[in-house]
Design a protein around this motif. Structure first.
Motif, short mmCIF file in Angstrom:
data_model
loop_
_atom_site.label_atom_id
_atom_site.label_comp_id
_atom_site.label_asym_id
_atom_site.label_seq_id
_atom_site.Cartn_x
_atom_site.Cartn_y
_atom_site.Cartn_z
N LYS A 430 0.81 -1.22 0.00
CA LYS A 430 0.00 0.00 0.00
C LYS A 430 0.84 1.27 0.00
O LYS A 430 0.60 2.20 -0.79
CB LYS A 430 -0.94 0.00 1.21
CG LYS A 430 -1.86 1.22 1.28
CD LYS A 430 -2.80 1.13 2.48
CE LYS A 430 -3.72 2.35 2.54
NZ LYS A 430 -4.65 2.27 3.69
N LEU A 431 1.86 1.33 0.86
CA LEU A 431 2.57 2.57 1.09
C LEU A 431 3.84 2.74 0.26
O LEU A 431 4.29 3.87 0.05
CB LEU A 431 2.93 2.69 2.59
CG LEU A 431 1.75 2.65 3.57
CD1 LEU A 431 2.26 2.70 4.99
CD2 LEU A 431 0.79 3.80 3.29
N VAL A 432 4.42 1.63 -0.19
CA VAL A 432 5.68 1.71 -0.93
C VAL A 432 5.49 1.32 -2.40
O VAL A 432 5.68 2.13 -3.30
CB VAL A 432 6.77 0.83 -0.28
CG1 VAL A 432 8.08 0.96 -1.06
CG2 VAL A 432 6.98 1.22 1.17
N LYS A 433 5.07 0.09 -2.64
CA LYS A 433 4.93 -0.39 -4.01
C LYS A 433 3.69 0.16 -4.70
O LYS A 433 3.63 0.26 -5.92
CB LYS A 433 4.89 -1.92 -4.03
CG LYS A 433 6.09 -2.60 -3.40
CD LYS A 433 7.32 -2.53 -4.28
CE LYS A 433 7.22 -3.53 -5.40
NZ LYS A 433 8.49 -3.64 -6.17
N LYS A 434 2.66 0.48 -3.90
CA LYS A 434 1.40 1.04 -4.41
C LYS A 434 0.78 0.12 -5.46
O LYS A 434 0.48 0.52 -6.58
CB LYS A 434 1.64 2.44 -4.95
CG LYS A 434 2.19 3.40 -3.89
CD LYS A 434 2.39 4.80 -4.38
CE LYS A 434 2.92 5.69 -3.27
NZ LYS A 434 3.14 7.09 -3.68
N VAL A 523 8.39 1.21 -7.80
CA VAL A 523 6.96 1.26 -7.55
C VAL A 523 6.27 0.63 -8.75
O VAL A 523 6.87 0.45 -9.81
CB VAL A 523 6.46 2.71 -7.33
CG1 VAL A 523 7.08 3.30 -6.09
CG2 VAL A 523 6.76 3.58 -8.55
N VAL A 538 11.86 7.39 -4.92
CA VAL A 538 11.05 6.40 -4.22
C VAL A 538 11.04 6.69 -2.72
O VAL A 538 9.99 6.62 -2.06
CB VAL A 538 11.57 4.97 -4.50
CG1 VAL A 538 10.73 3.93 -3.73
CG2 VAL A 538 11.52 4.65 -5.99
N THR A 541 8.79 9.86 -1.93
CA THR A 541 7.39 9.88 -2.38
C THR A 541 6.59 8.66 -1.91
O THR A 541 5.40 8.54 -2.25
CB THR A 541 7.31 9.94 -3.92
OG1 THR A 541 7.96 8.79 -4.48
CG2 THR A 541 7.98 11.21 -4.44
N THR A 542 7.21 7.78 -1.14
CA THR A 542 6.51 6.58 -0.66
C THR A 542 6.77 6.40 0.83
O THR A 542 7.42 7.22 1.47
CB THR A 542 7.00 5.32 -1.40
OG1 THR A 542 8.33 4.98 -0.94
CG2 THR A 542 7.02 5.52 -2.91
N GLY A 543 6.30 5.28 1.35
CA GLY A 543 6.49 4.96 2.77
C GLY A 543 7.81 4.28 3.08
O GLY A 543 7.99 3.74 4.18
#
Length: 556
Positions: A430-434, A523, A538, A541-543
């Motif tokens: 959810k938070l990193v790879k989306k 991602v 990355v 812009t991500t977790g």
């Protein structure tokens, strides 16, 4: 005397270039998508000018003599049109693929020739499936076996078989016509609502674990093709466009992807049936060792079941069995030709063949100018410190050493995490790879620990095999256990990556388990990161919690 041999993958998608020196040593291999950061790099030159200019100064090729080879013997557009008739792929897509291959074939090597100030000349051209076979056999440690190439296409068909004897190849047979397991799986991917052009076959394999094989649907899928004497033939359902009944299973707008799980499971089972029919002919040669190549060799679900069946004493799949890997095959075939030998050299097992993280001449300046981020230079303590942070639940991207060649991240361009956390899979998806929440993650373990964790003992250095876990680990390592109790594992040889081996050992000291979650450093929809800038995008812009660049830790 030729100093360097360049191999180019010239299908029109998944371009790559590889370099072999005059001793037959593979010194570099990398896909163009990494450099340009465009998934599958459709229509891009294998010798992209910027890519070769960023790499060649590091390889010592200046003022040296070279040969250039490509991975197709001829242009597909010049072949008998009947070979492309009645395909599972739409006619418009076939025409597009043919034209992309024609462009790649006709312009192969022009950028290298310009770089080396050479007169424009046709480059050496080699049979597509022979390039697949040479690539696979070159990283195979044995001397004898049977090599099966299962692909989307070829000069005249999509399947070839070769016999390897004393590291010399002999073609046994090839399939003629449009019967293609690669095209079948691309069609299945589209039926499930995914995009084969983006390489989303992985999504079908993962989704299949949530479904049940439906006997009636399975029979319909098996009716699409006939496998006879090692060759694939399309049925009248395809050639006469009698699709209505099968198309009723296609994903519709608004349907949830999990509603397609039974189609994915049935389609995967049909694929297994087709490949086993091919293997029945292979078995008539009484070879104990199997070498798989071609794009279909990436079907880790089937590969794992085949390995567990003990049908062969060993199964080898190279790190890049699809068309990008043909750059290696073409380079080696050119070297073999000019060395006047039919014996395939052993190139070693290491997949770390691409660009080195520190080949960027400005990386030190970039590291000194990262406002808002915490920078720590860890030196020789990086594995120890990283293991502690991973054990505490941090999600960390790794960009160090040379990039892996092939579609898998194998520790040098990976996102690593603690597989013991029940929430880790959902956090990363959810938070990193989306990406879709059902998508699984790979377990990274050392070779000695395969029997400790898995029901079947088979080495999987390039994540080519999905195997069932031992039941006692289902609750202990939830983030790397797929819905059906399997894992697409990476087994680590200490010699190939000593730092990663140290990291696993240090992580076990903190947690008691010698397993890390490993997924590609990207991602969804983007290639694996290539530069420090890619990695920082990355991170910011991500977790993701941190990036390890060589031995420098960059934290939010």
């Amino acid at each position: 005397m030729v100093d360097f041999f360049f191999g180019l993958s010239t299908t029109g998608h998944d371009p790559a270039f590889a370099v072999v020196d005059k001793k037959g040593t593979l010194i570099f291999a990398e896909a163009s998508e990494r450099y340009i950061q465009q998934k599958r790099a459709w229509g891009i030159d294998a010798d992209h000018p910027g890519h070769i200019q960023s790499v060649l100064p590091q390889l010592g090729t200046r003022n040296k003599s070279i040969k250039i080879a490509q991975s197709w013997l001829r242009v597909r557009a010049e072949l008998n049109p009947k070979l492309n008739h009645g395909s599972l792929i739409k006619k418009n897509d076939i025409n597009w693929l043919v034209q992309l291959q024609k462009k790649a074939h006709n312009t192969a090597g022009v950028n290298l020739q310009h770089h080396f100030n050479l007169n424009p000349n046709p480059v050496e051209a080699y049979d597509h499936h022979l390039c697949h076979a040479i690539n696979a056999c070159a990283s195979f440690k044995g001397n004898n076996g049977i090599c099966l190439v299962i692909d989307g296409d070829g000069e005249v068909g999509a399947i070839s078989a070769f016999l390897l004897k004393d590291r010399k190849l002999k073609r046994l047979w090839r399939s003629w016509g449009p019967g293609s397991l690669g095209s079948y799986y691309g069609w299945l991917t589209s039926m499930c609502g995914f995009d084969w052009k983006a390489g989303e076959e992985w999504k079908v394999m993962g989704l299949a674990a949530f479904g049940k094989v439906q006997p009636q649907l399975l029979n319909k899928l098996k009716d699409l093709m006939t496998i006879a004497n090692g060759k694939a033939f399309l049925s009248k359902i395809v050639t006469e466009n009698n699709w209505d009944e099968l198309l009723s299973y296609q994903k519709e707008s608004g349907q949830h992807y999990l509603e397609m799980a039974d189609l994915a499971a049935s389609g995967q089972e049909a694929y297994s049936y087709f490949v086993n029919e091919l293997l029945n002919r292979c078995d008539t040669y009484n070879e104990e060792q199997l070498i798989l190549s071609g794009g279909c060799a990436l079907n880790s679900s089937f590969n794992g079941k085949l390995a567990a069946s003990n049908r062969y004493s060993s199964i080898h799949v190279p790190s890049a069995p699809a068309d990008d890997g043909n750059a290696i095959g073409a380079a080696l075939l050119s070297w073999m030709k000019h060395s006047k030998t039919n014996e395939i050299p052993y190139i070693g097992s290491s997949p770390y063949l691409g660009t080195h993280a520190n080949w960027d001449p400005a990386y030190k300046d970039k590291l000194s100018n990262l406002p808002g981020l915490k920078i720590s230079h860890l030196s020789k303590k990086s594995a120890t410190i990283l293991a502690k942070k991973l054990a505490a639940g941090k999600i960390i991207g790794v960009l160090r050493g040379r990039a892996e060649f092939g579609p898998r991240a194998l520790g040098n361009r990976s996102i690593l995490a603690n597989p013991m956390s029940p929430s880790m899979k959902d956090r990363i998806n959810k938070l990193v790879k989306k990406r879709e929440p059902y998508r699984p993650f790979a377990p990274l373990i050392t070779e000695k620990n395969v029997s400790r964790y898995f029901q079947h003992q088979h080495l999987s250095p390039y994540m080519s095999f999905t195997l069932p876990w031992k039941p006692q680990y289902i609750e202990i390592l939830p983030a790397v256990i797929h819905h059906d109790g399997t894992g697409r594992l990476q087994t680590l040889c200490k010699e190939d990556n000593p730092w990663l081996n140290e990291l696993l050992n240090e992580f076990e000291k903190h947690t008691g388990e010698a397993v890390l979650l490993n997924t590609s450093f990207n991602v969804m929809g983007k290639p694996i990161v290539h530069t420090l800038e890619d990695a920082l995008i990355v991170l910011t812009t991500t977790g993701l919690d941190a990036v390890l660049y060589e031995d420098t830790l960059i934290e939010k």
